[in-house]
Design a protein around this motif. Structure first.
Motif, PDB file in Angstrom:
ATOM      1  N   UNK A  33       0.843  -1.180   0.000  1.00 30.33           N
ATOM      2  CA  UNK A  33       0.000   0.000   0.000  1.00 30.33           C
ATOM      3  C   UNK A  33       0.885   1.239   0.000  1.00 30.33           C
ATOM      4  N   UNK A  34       0.540   2.197  -0.838  1.00 29.42           N
ATOM      5  CA  UNK A  34       1.303   3.444  -0.886  1.00 29.42           C
ATOM      6  C   UNK A  34       1.002   4.268   0.353  1.00 29.42           C
ATOM      7  N   UNK A  35       2.055   4.715   1.052  1.00 29.92           N
ATOM      8  CA  UNK A  35       1.893   5.406   2.312  1.00 29.92           C
ATOM      9  C   UNK A  35       2.289   6.872   2.200  1.00 29.92           C
ATOM     10  N   UNK A  36       1.476   7.764   2.756  1.00 22.19           N
ATOM     11  CA  UNK A  36       1.891   9.167   2.832  1.00 22.19           C
ATOM     12  C   UNK A  36       2.909   9.352   3.950  1.00 22.19           C
ATOM     13  N   UNK A  37       3.908  10.185   3.718  1.00 18.50           N
ATOM     14  CA  UNK A  37       4.903  10.447   4.750  1.00 18.50           C
ATOM     15  C   UNK A  37       5.514  11.818   4.504  1.00 18.50           C
ATOM     16  N   UNK A  38       6.010  12.427   5.574  1.00  9.85           N
ATOM     17  CA  UNK A  38       6.618  13.749   5.480  1.00  9.85           C
ATOM     18  C   UNK A  38       8.132  13.659   5.376  1.00  9.85           C
ATOM     19  N   UNK A  39       8.727  12.699   6.085  1.00  9.84           N
ATOM     20  CA  UNK A  39      10.168  12.493   6.030  1.00  9.84           C
ATOM     21  C   UNK A  39      10.470  11.127   6.611  1.00  9.84           C
ATOM     22  N   UNK A  40      11.663  10.638   6.336  1.00 13.10           N
ATOM     23  CA  UNK A  40      12.077   9.348   6.885  1.00 13.10           C
ATOM     24  C   UNK A  40      13.593   9.299   7.012  1.00 13.10           C
ATOM     25  N   UNK A  41      14.044   8.691   8.098  1.00 14.90           N
ATOM     26  CA  UNK A  41      15.471   8.425   8.291  1.00 14.90           C
ATOM     27  C   UNK A  41      15.739   6.925   8.288  1.00 14.90           C
ATOM     28  N   UNK A  42      14.749   6.137   7.858  1.00 14.40           N
ATOM     29  CA  UNK A  42      14.897   4.686   7.824  1.00 14.40           C
ATOM     30  C   UNK A  42      16.026   4.304   6.876  1.00 14.40           C
ATOM     31  N   UNK A  43      16.956   3.526   7.381  1.00 16.90           N
ATOM     32  CA  UNK A  43      18.088   3.136   6.555  1.00 16.90           C
ATOM     33  C   UNK A  43      18.982   2.145   7.284  1.00 16.90           C
ATOM     34  N   UNK A  44      19.939   1.612   6.563  1.00 19.20           N
ATOM     35  CA  UNK A  44      20.907   0.671   7.127  1.00 19.20           C
ATOM     36  C   UNK A  44      22.289   1.300   7.095  1.00 19.20           C
ATOM     37  N   UNK A  45      23.050   1.065   8.147  1.00 17.58           N
ATOM     38  CA  UNK A  45      24.410   1.570   8.189  1.00 17.58           C
ATOM     39  C   UNK A  45      25.333   0.501   8.754  1.00 17.58           C
ATOM     40  N   UNK A  46      26.588   0.578   8.333  1.00 18.34           N
ATOM     41  CA  UNK A  46      27.601  -0.374   8.776  1.00 18.34           C
ATOM     42  C   UNK A  46      28.892   0.399   9.035  1.00 18.34           C
ATOM     43  N   UNK A  47      29.160   0.714  10.290  1.00 20.29           N
ATOM     44  CA  UNK A  47      30.362   1.501  10.594  1.00 20.29           C
ATOM     45  C   UNK A  47      31.642   0.709  10.380  1.00 20.29           C
ATOM     46  N   UNK A  48      32.736   1.438  10.371  1.00 18.99           N
ATOM     47  CA  UNK A  48      34.061   0.849  10.234  1.00 18.99           C
ATOM     48  C   UNK A  48      34.803   0.923  11.556  1.00 18.99           C
ATOM     49  N   UNK A  49      35.537  -0.131  11.865  1.00 18.57           N
ATOM     50  CA  UNK A  49      36.339  -0.196  13.081  1.00 18.57           C
ATOM     51  C   UNK A  49      37.804   0.057  12.734  1.00 18.57           C
ATOM     52  N   UNK A  50      38.398   1.010  13.449  1.00 13.80           N
ATOM     53  CA  UNK A  50      39.814   1.324  13.209  1.00 13.80           C
ATOM     54  C   UNK A  50      40.700   0.160  13.639  1.00 13.80           C
ATOM     55  N   UNK A  51      41.721  -0.087  12.880  1.00 13.20           N
ATOM     56  CA  UNK A  51      42.669  -1.148  13.212  1.00 13.20           C
ATOM     57  C   UNK A  51      43.480  -0.759  14.453  1.00 13.20           C
ATOM     58  N   UNK A  52      43.642  -1.727  15.387  1.00  6.86           N
ATOM     59  CA  UNK A  52      44.398  -1.485  16.615  1.00  6.86           C
ATOM     60  C   UNK A  52      45.808  -2.087  16.558  1.00  6.86           C
TER      61      UNK A  52
END
Length: 313
Positions: free
Chosen positions: A28-47
């Motif tokens: 179903x098509x949904x009305x919306x004003x804004x969205x921050x829905x997303x996927x993220x994958x951070x990076x870990x600094x080498x120790x």
């Protein structure tokens, strides 16, 4: 090359039969004003040491998929978010208008697949296994009436074509602040300047070890229903209730001239004793950060009732 614009963005939603598996149809098509829905994958600094001052390549961390969606409070589409928050409603009525009653306290919540599309790139991102963690909205005298739904998703799949097919369209019948009213124990509550309502499922992410880095699920724990009402200090009714530690029933409702309505009833509201400040020659206001609990008579904390022309959610 076309550049992505929010004005052309699309959102489609469908409830899943199996968690994390997008359905092949029924969007179903949904009305919306804004969205921050997303996927993220951070990076870990080498120790690691011993390779000079310049660092080694970073390592990928776990994938997190979540975000907020700002949606209008309307007579039809808002029912999908209420179902996500409370579960499948009890629907009554042989013909339109239908009455959908959503009740708190369900041990299981439905999961959704939500696709956001930017056709000019093209980029279509399907977020599967979306479970609603929190929904909040405000009541005030003017402005646009919107709610913010906070979601926890299992993962993101990005493609160049839509996976939602041709979503069904809804008729947008939007509530406004002008249509709102607040009552306490069945009587209109006056002198209210603003109000805020927040319902949280307090999801517990099941973060097991998987090869794809996704979570196994998001289970609801003890729910919470909190809010705030700011009133012009005109009598001692609310302060007396707070001092006595008593509960009251509060109802936040919207009614359109065409007959559609949304009523959110909190069956047991407890008020804290507020600080009454006199900050100047203007009117004195008091703020109550209220909390809700399970009502022993009704057997639940809250009930959301939506009356519209949709037969089934």
């Amino acid at each position: 090359m076309a550049r992505a614009q929010g004005a052309r963005a699309l959102m489609a939603l469908a409830f899943e039969t199996t968690y994390g598996t997008p359905p092949v149809s029924g969007f179903t098509r949904m009305p919306f004003a804004s969205t921050s829905l997303g996927a993220e994958q951070p990076l870990l600094n080498s120790e690691l040491l011993g390779y000079g001052r310049d660092p080694l390549a970073p390592i990928k961390d776990a994938v997190t998929a979540d975000g907020d969606v700002v949606v209008p409070l309307d007579a039809e589409a808002f029912g999908f978010w209420l179902k996500a928050a409370f579960g499948t409603p009890t629907t009554t009525g042989a013909e339109a208008p239908y009455t959908h009653e959503f009740q708190s306290g369900s041990w299981t919540l439905p999961s959704m697949s939500i696709e956001t599309g930017m056709p000019e790139v093209p980029r279509y991102a399907m977020y599967s296994g979306c479970v609603l963690d929190q929904i909040t909205w405000q009541m005030q005298r003017s402005g646009l009436l919107t709610a913010t739904a906070r979601l926890v998703a299992q993962g993101e799949t990005v493609g160049t074509t839509t996976s939602a097919g041709t979503p069904a369209a809804l008729e947008l019948k939007r509530f406004g602040h002008f249509n709102g009213a607040i009552s306490r124990n069945g009587t209109a509550l006056g002198n209210v300047v603003s109000a805020e309502i927040t319902y949280a499922n307090n999801l517990d992410r099941i973060e097991t070890i998987r090869s794809d880095g996704r979570i196994d699920g998001a289970d609801p724990s003890i729910a919470a229903l909190t809010g705030r009402i700011e009133v012009r200090f005109a009598d001692q009714t609310l302060v007396t209730q707070a001092i006595n530690g008593e509960a009251c029933e509060m109802e936040f409702g919207y009614v359109l001239p065409s007959g559609e309505s949304f009523t959110f009833t909190v069956h047991a509201v407890y008020l804290p004793r507020p600080r009454i400040e006199i900050s100047g020659p203007q009117g004195v206001q008091a703020t109550f950060d209220w909390q809700a609990a399970r009502d022993s008579v009704v057997g639940r904390m809250c009930t959301a009732t939506l009356i519209n022309d949709i037969e089934v959610y």
